[in-house]
Design a protein around this motif. Sequence first.
Motif, PDB file in Angstrom:
ATOM      1  N   ALA A 247      63.629 -40.711  69.878  1.00 29.72           N
ATOM      2  CA  ALA A 247      64.839 -40.979  70.650  1.00 29.72           C
ATOM      3  C   ALA A 247      64.691 -42.174  71.590  1.00 29.72           C
ATOM      4  O   ALA A 247      65.652 -42.559  72.226  1.00 29.72           O
ATOM      5  CB  ALA A 247      65.226 -39.739  71.460  1.00 29.72           C
ATOM      6  N   ASP A 248      63.504 -42.789  71.662  1.00 30.76           N
ATOM      7  CA  ASP A 248      63.323 -43.907  72.579  1.00 30.76           C
ATOM      8  C   ASP A 248      63.711 -45.230  71.925  1.00 30.76           C
ATOM      9  O   ASP A 248      64.053 -45.282  70.747  1.00 30.76           O
ATOM     10  CB  ASP A 248      61.887 -43.953  73.096  1.00 30.76           C
ATOM     11  N   ASP A 249      63.651 -46.301  72.717  1.00 26.90           N
ATOM     12  CA  ASP A 249      64.076 -47.616  72.224  1.00 26.90           C
ATOM     13  C   ASP A 249      63.141 -48.190  71.161  1.00 26.90           C
ATOM     14  O   ASP A 249      63.567 -48.967  70.320  1.00 26.90           O
ATOM     15  CB  ASP A 249      64.174 -48.606  73.398  1.00 26.90           C
ATOM     16  N   GLY A 250      61.871 -47.815  71.185  1.00 28.31           N
ATOM     17  CA  GLY A 250      60.912 -48.338  70.220  1.00 28.31           C
ATOM     18  C   GLY A 250      60.866 -47.578  68.912  1.00 28.31           C
ATOM     19  O   GLY A 250      60.081 -47.919  68.025  1.00 28.31           O
ATOM     20  N   ALA A 251      61.696 -46.561  68.775  1.00 30.26           N
ATOM     21  CA  ALA A 251      61.633 -45.702  67.586  1.00 30.26           C
ATOM     22  C   ALA A 251      61.971 -46.456  66.306  1.00 30.26           C
ATOM     23  O   ALA A 251      61.330 -46.240  65.275  1.00 30.26           O
ATOM     24  CB  ALA A 251      62.569 -44.512  67.752  1.00 30.26           C
ATOM     25  N   ALA A 252      62.936 -47.343  66.362  1.00 29.85           N
ATOM     26  CA  ALA A 252      63.318 -48.086  65.149  1.00 29.85           C
ATOM     27  C   ALA A 252      62.153 -48.934  64.658  1.00 29.85           C
ATOM     28  O   ALA A 252      61.865 -48.982  63.454  1.00 29.85           O
ATOM     29  CB  ALA A 252      64.543 -48.953  65.424  1.00 29.85           C
ATOM     30  N   GLY A 253      61.456 -49.579  65.581  1.00 27.16           N
ATOM     31  CA  GLY A 253      60.287 -50.368  65.204  1.00 27.16           C
ATOM     32  C   GLY A 253      59.170 -49.511  64.660  1.00 27.16           C
ATOM     33  O   GLY A 253      58.475 -49.893  63.718  1.00 27.16           O
TER      34      GLY A 253
ATOM     35  N   ALA B 155      60.062 -48.494  61.135  1.00 26.45           N
ATOM     36  CA  ALA B 155      59.890 -49.639  60.237  1.00 26.45           C
ATOM     37  C   ALA B 155      58.411 -49.888  59.957  1.00 26.45           C
ATOM     38  O   ALA B 155      58.024 -50.159  58.814  1.00 26.45           O
ATOM     39  CB  ALA B 155      60.530 -50.882  60.849  1.00 26.45           C
ATOM     40  N   GLU B 156      57.575 -49.762  60.982  1.00 25.10           N
ATOM     41  CA  GLU B 156      56.139 -49.944  60.807  1.00 25.10           C
ATOM     42  C   GLU B 156      55.546 -48.860  59.913  1.00 25.10           C
ATOM     43  O   GLU B 156      54.702 -49.134  59.051  1.00 25.10           O
ATOM     44  CB  GLU B 156      55.458 -49.927  62.173  1.00 25.10           C
ATOM     45  N   LEU B 157      55.991 -47.625  60.096  1.00 22.59           N
ATOM     46  CA  LEU B 157      55.517 -46.537  59.242  1.00 22.59           C
ATOM     47  C   LEU B 157      55.929 -46.738  57.787  1.00 22.59           C
ATOM     48  O   LEU B 157      55.160 -46.478  56.865  1.00 22.59           O
ATOM     49  CB  LEU B 157      56.042 -45.194  59.752  1.00 22.59           C
ATOM     50  N   ARG B 158      57.148 -47.220  57.586  1.00 22.74           N
ATOM     51  CA  ARG B 158      57.602 -47.496  56.217  1.00 22.74           C
ATOM     52  C   ARG B 158      56.766 -48.596  55.580  1.00 22.74           C
ATOM     53  O   ARG B 158      56.404 -48.522  54.408  1.00 22.74           O
ATOM     54  CB  ARG B 158      59.070 -47.896  56.212  1.00 22.74           C
ATOM     55  N   GLU B 159      56.463 -49.628  56.358  1.00 29.92           N
ATOM     56  CA  GLU B 159      55.639 -50.716  55.845  1.00 29.92           C
ATOM     57  C   GLU B 159      54.237 -50.217  55.499  1.00 29.92           C
ATOM     58  O   GLU B 159      53.671 -50.571  54.460  1.00 29.92           O
ATOM     59  CB  GLU B 159      55.558 -51.827  56.886  1.00 29.92           C
ATOM     60  N   LEU B 160      53.676 -49.375  56.364  1.00 23.05           N
ATOM     61  CA  LEU B 160      52.361 -48.805  56.115  1.00 23.05           C
ATOM     62  C   LEU B 160      52.364 -47.921  54.860  1.00 23.05           C
ATOM     63  O   LEU B 160      51.451 -47.987  54.034  1.00 23.05           O
ATOM     64  CB  LEU B 160      51.917 -47.997  57.330  1.00 23.05           C
ATOM     65  N   LEU B 161      53.402 -47.127  54.703  1.00 23.49           N
ATOM     66  CA  LEU B 161      53.524 -46.272  53.521  1.00 23.49           C
ATOM     67  C   LEU B 161      53.668 -47.110  52.254  1.00 23.49           C
ATOM     68  O   LEU B 161      53.064 -46.801  51.220  1.00 23.49           O
ATOM     69  CB  LEU B 161      54.712 -45.330  53.681  1.00 23.49           C
ATOM     70  N   ARG B 162      54.438 -48.184  52.325  1.00 27.32           N
ATOM     71  CA  ARG B 162      54.603 -49.067  51.170  1.00 27.32           C
ATOM     72  C   ARG B 162      53.260 -49.710  50.800  1.00 27.32           C
ATOM     73  O   ARG B 162      52.895 -49.786  49.623  1.00 27.32           O
ATOM     74  CB  ARG B 162      55.634 -50.149  51.483  1.00 27.32           C
ATOM     75  N   ALA B 163      52.498 -50.136  51.807  1.00 26.96           N
ATOM     76  CA  ALA B 163      51.186 -50.734  51.547  1.00 26.96           C
ATOM     77  C   ALA B 163      50.241 -49.706  50.934  1.00 26.96           C
ATOM     78  O   ALA B 163      49.472 -50.027  50.022  1.00 26.96           O
ATOM     79  CB  ALA B 163      50.606 -51.291  52.846  1.00 26.96           C
ATOM     80  N   TRP B 164      50.282 -48.466  51.428  1.00 28.31           N
ATOM     81  CA  TRP B 164      49.447 -47.401  50.878  1.00 28.31           C
ATOM     82  C   TRP B 164      49.786 -47.150  49.407  1.00 28.31           C
ATOM     83  O   TRP B 164      48.897 -47.016  48.564  1.00 28.31           O
ATOM     84  CB  TRP B 164      49.614 -46.124  51.691  1.00 28.31           C
ATOM     85  N   ARG B 165      51.061 -47.107  49.107  1.00 28.56           N
ATOM     86  CA  ARG B 165      51.479 -46.878  47.716  1.00 28.56           C
ATOM     87  C   ARG B 165      51.045 -48.030  46.816  1.00 28.56           C
ATOM     88  O   ARG B 165      50.616 -47.812  45.681  1.00 28.56           O
ATOM     89  CB  ARG B 165      52.989 -46.680  47.647  1.00 28.56           C
ATOM     90  N   ASP B 166      51.176 -49.273  47.321  1.00 30.02           N
ATOM     91  CA  ASP B 166      50.740 -50.429  46.535  1.00 30.02           C
ATOM     92  C   ASP B 166      49.236 -50.385  46.289  1.00 30.02           C
ATOM     93  O   ASP B 166      48.770 -50.665  45.178  1.00 30.02           O
ATOM     94  CB  ASP B 166      51.111 -51.732  47.244  1.00 30.02           C
ATOM     95  N   ALA B 167      48.464 -50.026  47.323  1.00 26.96           N
ATOM     96  CA  ALA B 167      47.008 -49.948  47.179  1.00 26.96           C
ATOM     97  C   ALA B 167      46.623 -48.853  46.189  1.00 26.96           C
ATOM     98  O   ALA B 167      45.726 -49.043  45.354  1.00 26.96           O
ATOM     99  CB  ALA B 167      46.366 -49.691  48.536  1.00 26.96           C
ATOM    100  N   LYS B 168      47.307 -47.717  46.268  1.00 28.31           N
ATOM    101  CA  LYS B 168      47.025 -46.607  45.352  1.00 28.31           C
ATOM    102  C   LYS B 168      47.342 -47.015  43.909  1.00 28.31           C
ATOM    103  O   LYS B 168      46.555 -46.748  42.990  1.00 28.31           O
ATOM    104  CB  LYS B 168      47.854 -45.392  45.774  1.00 28.31           C
TER     105      LYS B 168
END
Length: 109
Positions: free
Chosen positions: A48-54, A57-70
């Motif tokens: 619910a805070d102001d940094g939540a969107a970032g 987005a960072e978690l999605r990027e990390l998950l995408r990188a994990w999937r690519d590495a896998k």
Amino acid sequence: MSAAAGSVLAQLLAQGRGEGADIATLRAIAEEAGELGAVRALKRLGLADDGAAGDVAELRELLRAWRDAKRSAWRALAAWVMRIALALLLAGIAVRTGFDGLPGGGALK
């Protein structure tokens, strides 16, 4: 959502009870209740805070990188398995045909 939003919902519910709810009042109640529920859920998740969107987005990027590495790791493993299988096949063919591996056909003595 603040206490004011909860009071808006309470006012809309009281209005709907007192006047007989028309479609506009019902829509307003549903909208306020949905927004209040969404904000509560985000607060419970810590988003619910102001940094939540970032953060999301960072978690999605990390998950995408994990999937690519896998995916890359599985592809590399499959390529190595194929190489080993082909090497074993060639070795089997060489043994079966009597290939000794030396130029001129001589054997090691």
